[in-house]
Design an enzyme around this catalytic site. Structure first.
Site, PDB file in Angstrom:
ATOM      1  N   MET A 114       0.823  -1.245   0.032  1.00 26.08           N
ATOM      2  CA  MET A 114       0.191  -0.087   0.105  1.00 26.08           C
ATOM      3  C   MET A 114       0.757   1.214  -0.065  1.00 26.08           C
ATOM      4  O   MET A 114       0.401   2.348   0.406  1.00 26.08           O
ATOM      5  CB  MET A 114      -0.779  -0.015   1.221  1.00 26.08           C
ATOM      6  CG  MET A 114      -1.803  -1.103   1.024  1.00 26.08           C
ATOM      7  SD  MET A 114      -3.377  -0.794   2.089  1.00 26.08           S
ATOM      8  CE  MET A 114      -2.734  -0.677   3.874  1.00 26.08           C
ATOM      9  N   GLY A 115       2.401   1.142  -0.323  1.00 20.73           N
ATOM     10  CA  GLY A 115       3.018   2.284  -0.396  1.00 20.73           C
ATOM     11  C   GLY A 115       3.530   2.714   1.104  1.00 20.73           C
ATOM     12  O   GLY A 115       3.649   1.880   1.881  1.00 20.73           O
ATOM     13  N   HIS A 154       9.800  -3.529   3.437  1.00 18.94           N
ATOM     14  CA  HIS A 154       9.160  -3.855   1.939  1.00 18.94           C
ATOM     15  C   HIS A 154      10.375  -3.967   1.001  1.00 18.94           C
ATOM     16  O   HIS A 154      10.223  -5.099   0.154  1.00 18.94           O
ATOM     17  CB  HIS A 154       8.298  -2.553   1.488  1.00 18.94           C
ATOM     18  CG  HIS A 154       7.194  -2.141   2.192  1.00 18.94           C
ATOM     19  ND1 HIS A 154       7.067  -1.152   3.089  1.00 18.94           N
ATOM     20  CD2 HIS A 154       5.881  -2.878   2.289  1.00 18.94           C
ATOM     21  CE1 HIS A 154       5.975  -1.044   3.457  1.00 18.94           C
ATOM     22  NE2 HIS A 154       5.236  -2.263   2.942  1.00 18.94           N
TER      23      HIS A 154
HETATM   24  O1  PAF Z   1      -0.049  -5.892   3.662  1.00 19.75           O
HETATM   25  C1  PAF Z   1      -0.360  -4.779   2.970  1.00 19.75           C
HETATM   26  O2  PAF Z   1       0.294  -3.863   2.526  1.00 19.75           O
HETATM   27  C2  PAF Z   1      -1.819  -5.109   2.243  1.00 19.75           C
HETATM   28  O3  PAF Z   1      -2.687  -5.452   3.280  1.00 19.75           O
HETATM   29  C3  PAF Z   1      -1.983  -5.459   0.961  1.00 19.75           C
HETATM   30  C4  PAF Z   1      -1.365  -7.079   0.954  1.00 19.75           C
HETATM   31  C5  PAF Z   1      -0.891  -4.981  -0.211  1.00 19.75           C
HETATM   32  C6  PAF Z   1      -3.387  -5.517   0.410  1.00 19.75           C
HETATM   33  O4  PAF Z   1      -4.030  -4.247   0.229  1.00 19.75           O
END
Ligand code: PAF
Length: 294
Positions: free
Chosen positions: A30-31, A37
């Site tokens: 989700m950025g 990440h």
């Molecule tokens: O973990 C996240 O950032 C969100 O739950 C995902 C997997 C991108 C789904 O929107």
């Protein structure tokens, strides 16, 4: 790195890679990206020739009183980090692109997986997560997808969705990255004041304390959970749960009986099956989650 804002553009680019026999790895986000990440992106690279990330703040997984509107959107900085990490393609649709009509067809996780713990305190959360992840999987059609263990229940739900719907995707788990003081990296850490940030590592410290106590006296698990909850409360937290569960389905362990699982120094020596301790607690207005495998 190519940025694809449309389904059609993404499909065309990835079809070409598939025709050339390349393996596609996918990391949905989700950025507001952080080192955790980026580690998932690098993990995807180990399994794939082409790494695809997505950035989409998914309205479906936020409750009416949650932080959808103020969720940090840092697109430029995210792109710079992804490019630096060697990500090949970024799928960054807007809402009209991914949800051109109201998303009335949904993926409903088994309630025994999706309505406990996070799902209990955030009703509909896993419905929203499973729906968007399934849709993203259909668009990207990855060979492998990587999800962080920080969202332990999410990983369990996605694994079960993939298995039950027979999606041909290898789901890999990424380890949680932590700050020097133990706080799990999370986009929501940015909401913490300086004083809260100083207090925040107590969540992980409490998980570690509980893990140690459970190893010593597993038969007292319920009391120990209550003590851990009290410990956090005494320091100004509002815990929602701090609980020992089986890793495979996050249900309470059937017993803490005779030792069978002792393959690592850190295993819960007296449990018959691998366990994980999961916690969610508010620190001020910020809700933090964390977990520790034992
Ligand atoms: O973990 C996240 O950032 C969100 O739950 C995902 C997997 C991108 C789904 O929107």
């Amino acid at each position: 790195m190519n940025i694809q804002p449309t389904l059609a553009g993404l499909r065309a680019e990835l079809d070409a890679h598939r025709r050339a026999g390349r393996r596609i790895g996918f990391v949905p986000t989700m950025g507001n990206l952080h080192a955790g990440h980026i580690a998932l992106m690098r993990q995807a690279r180990q399994h794939a020739d082409v790494v695809v990330a997505s950035i989409f703040v998914n309205r479906l997984q936020f409750g009416p009183n949650e932080d959808f509107d103020r969720y940090p959107r840092t697109f430029e900085a995210d792109c710079a980090q992804l490019a630096e990490a060697g990500v090949d393609v970024l799928f960054a649709p807007d809402e009209a692109e991914l949800y051109p009509q109201p998303q009335t067809y949904r993926v409903l996780p088994d309630p025994t997986h999706g309505d406990i713990l996070e799902g209990h305190f955030r009703p509909g959360f896993f419905n929203g997560v499973a729906t968007v992840v399934c849709k993203l999987f259909n668009v990207v059609q990855p060979h492998v997808a990587v999800f962080g263990k920080k969202d332990y229940q999410q990983l369990m739900v996605i694994r079960n969705m993939v298995q039950q719907l027979a999606l041909p995707i290898d789901v890999q788990a990424g380890e949680t990255l932590r700050a020097h003081d133990g706080l799990a990296l999370s986009s929501r850490n940015g909401y913490l004041s300086a004083a809260e940030r100083a207090e925040a590592p107590r969540l992980y410290a409490t998980l570690q304390w509980l893990a140690e106590q459970i190893r010593l006296t597993p038969q007292h698990a319920a009391d120990l959970e209550a003590q851990a909850t009290q410990l956090l409360t005494q320091h100004g937290w509002q815990p929602q749960y701090i609980t020992v569960r089986r890793r495979r389905d996050l249900h309470p362990p059937t017993s803490f009986s005779a030792a069978t699982h002792s393959s690592t120094a850190h295993s819960a020596a007296n449990s018959a099956e691998p366990l994980v301790i999961l916690a969610a607690a508010f620190l001020g207005k910020t809700r933090l989650i964390d977990n520790l495998e034992v």
